[in-house]
Design a protein around this motif. Structure first.
Motif, mmCIF file in Angstrom:
data_model
loop_
_atom_site.group_PDB
_atom_site.id
_atom_site.type_symbol
_atom_site.label_atom_id
_atom_site.label_comp_id
_atom_site.label_asym_id
_atom_site.label_seq_id
_atom_site.Cartn_x
_atom_site.Cartn_y
_atom_site.Cartn_z
ATOM 1 N N LEU A 1 -62.352 147.286 -12.356
ATOM 2 C CA LEU A 1 -61.263 147.424 -11.384
ATOM 3 C C LEU A 1 -60.413 146.159 -11.352
ATOM 4 O O LEU A 1 -60.929 145.065 -11.570
ATOM 5 N N LEU B 1 -72.215 152.328 -10.755
ATOM 6 C CA LEU B 1 -71.060 152.072 -9.887
ATOM 7 C C LEU B 1 -70.685 150.599 -9.885
ATOM 8 O O LEU B 1 -69.506 150.240 -9.939
ATOM 9 N N ILE B 2 -71.707 149.723 -9.827
ATOM 10 C CA ILE B 2 -71.431 148.278 -9.835
ATOM 11 C C ILE B 2 -70.796 147.885 -11.167
ATOM 12 O O ILE B 2 -69.831 147.111 -11.215
ATOM 13 N N TYR B 3 -71.301 148.489 -12.278
ATOM 14 C CA TYR B 3 -70.709 148.225 -13.590
ATOM 15 C C TYR B 3 -69.243 148.664 -13.596
ATOM 16 O O TYR B 3 -68.375 147.994 -14.143
ATOM 17 N N GLY B 4 -68.972 149.805 -12.902
ATOM 18 C CA GLY B 4 -67.601 150.318 -12.827
ATOM 19 C C GLY B 4 -66.665 149.365 -12.102
ATOM 20 O O GLY B 4 -65.494 149.247 -12.456
ATOM 21 N N THR B 5 -67.174 148.652 -11.067
ATOM 22 C CA THR B 5 -66.299 147.746 -10.310
ATOM 23 C C THR B 5 -65.787 146.596 -11.180
ATOM 24 O O THR B 5 -64.748 146.017 -10.877
ATOM 25 N N TRP B 6 -66.502 146.255 -12.265
ATOM 26 C CA TRP B 6 -66.014 145.169 -13.134
ATOM 27 C C TRP B 6 -64.709 145.559 -13.808
ATOM 28 O O TRP B 6 -63.919 144.706 -14.197
ATOM 29 N N ASP C 1 -58.281 143.131 -9.446
ATOM 30 C CA ASP C 1 -58.572 142.397 -8.211
ATOM 31 C C ASP C 1 -57.902 143.081 -7.035
ATOM 32 O O ASP C 1 -56.836 143.681 -7.168
ATOM 33 N N TYR C 2 -58.537 142.958 -5.856
ATOM 34 C CA TYR C 2 -58.036 143.633 -4.654
ATOM 35 C C TYR C 2 -56.648 143.113 -4.279
ATOM 36 O O TYR C 2 -56.437 141.901 -4.188
ATOM 37 N N ASN D 1 -65.674 139.651 5.768
ATOM 38 C CA ASN D 1 -66.118 140.715 4.864
ATOM 39 C C ASN D 1 -67.585 140.546 4.496
ATOM 40 O O ASN D 1 -68.333 141.525 4.435
ATOM 41 N N THR E 1 -50.905 146.423 -10.551
ATOM 42 C CA THR E 1 -51.803 147.501 -10.951
ATOM 43 C C THR E 1 -51.037 148.816 -10.999
ATOM 44 O O THR E 1 -49.919 148.921 -10.483
#
Lengths: 139, 187
Positions: free
Chosen positions: B107, B100-105, B109-110, B6, B115
């Motif tokens: 989310l 957008l990067i702030y938004g990923t915090w 975990d993958y 990745n 969820t």
């Protein structure tokens, strides 16, 4: 593109396998990844490759634009037609269980297969038609 | 190992993005766009989204690259010099990127099991797909059977898009011919 011998030979070898892979993706969609949309774009990509190497005139001999104009709505018609068929057979719209009176799961498989065929036809023909109209301009 | 794959793919994606910004030749930009799509398809396959990866490779890298190339055939292949200052667009892009990067915090975990996506409806589909439809690929059974209406709508959207493009691009040509060829038959 008359002189590109290697490109012509390699693409001639590749295109049958591209189409075969598209059919595999289409008919194996119940069991593996893929389905009508993926198969449709692979079919379109195979024909676009053919057009890139052999020219727009040649591909239009293989698939005339008039045929594509029939195929674009045909796919939606196949899809909606399955829905109407399940209606007539006494179920809800797109209730595939109705398609096989003995085993509902066979009906599901049949319904998904037919519906995906509709998606394939519309997606592949729309992509090719857009390519035709784009590539046919300004010449 | 997956982390490494990745990481390499994401680094390549970043490199291609910066190359797209830097290059002035639009032909190179289109080809780089195709490379971006192929990297994205590989990344999607690494995330086990094979269906989406397949579509991205065929549409993003294949068909749309060819469409952009045929559009380039009709225009200039060199990017025109910017008429306005680049400061405002750059600031806007950086701001959007930061948001957008702030938004990923926020989310989860993958691949987390608890969820919202993986619990309520998703869980139901996974449990009921095999007994109800006997289709092992749940993506297909959800797409074509449970959500058949939506897919019918999507197919209609593609149909509409095709007709729209056809009318826009083909409708104009006869008029143009009339202007240039002083009367006569336009077809």
């Amino acid at each position: 593109m008359r002189s590109h011998l290697i490109l012509r030979v390699v693409s001639k070898l590749l295109i049958p396998f591209l189409l075969l892979f598209a059919l595999y993706v289409q008919f194996h969609g119940d069991f593996g990844p893929g389905g009508g949309f993926q198969a449709g774009v692979i079919v379109a990509a195979a024909f676009v490759l053919y057009a890139l190497i052999f020219g727009l005139k040649t591909i239009q001999k293989v698939i005339p634009p008039a045929l594509l104009e029939v195929l674009v709505p045909m796919g939606v018609l196949i899809y909606a037609g399955v829905g109407v068929a399940t209606w007539i057979l006494g179920g809800n719209f797109l209730d595939y269980n109705m398609l096989d009176s003995h085993d509902p799961s066979h009906g599901q498989h049949l319904g998904i297969l037919l519906v995906e065929a509709g998606v394939l036809v519309t997606v592949a023909s729309t992509m090719l038609l857009i390519f035709y109209t784009f590539a046919g301009r300004g010449r | 190992m997956e982390f490494l794959i990745n990481l390499v793919l994401l680094l390549f994606l970043a490199a291609v993005t910066f190359a797209v910004i830097g290059v002035r030749n639009l032909f190179a930009v289109v080809i780089l766009g195709g490379a971006y799509s192929f990297l994205m398809a590989t990344l999607l396959i690494a995330m086990d989204a094979v269906d989406v990866g397949m579509t991205e490779a065929a549409v993003g890298a294949g068909v749309s690259t060819v469409l952009l190339l045929s559009a380039l055939h009709l225009t200039n292949t060199e990017e025109a010099a910017a008429r306005h200052s680049n400061v405002l667009p750059l600031a806007l892009s950086l701001l959007t990127g930061a948001a957008l990067i702030y938004g990923t915090w926020g989310l989860p975990d993958y691949g987390m099991a608890d969820t919202a996506v993986n619990t309520y409806v998703g869980q139901q589909y996974l449990e009921r797909s095999i007994p109800e439809t006997t289709v092992p690929n749940v993506v297909t059974s959800v797409l074509a059977s449970y959500r058949g209406y939506d897919t019918l709508g999507e197919t209609t959207v593609i149909f509409t898009a095709g007709i729209g493009v056809l009318m826009l691009l083909r409708g104009r040509r006869p008029r143009k011919d009339k202007e240039t060829s002083t009367g006569g038959d336009a077809t």
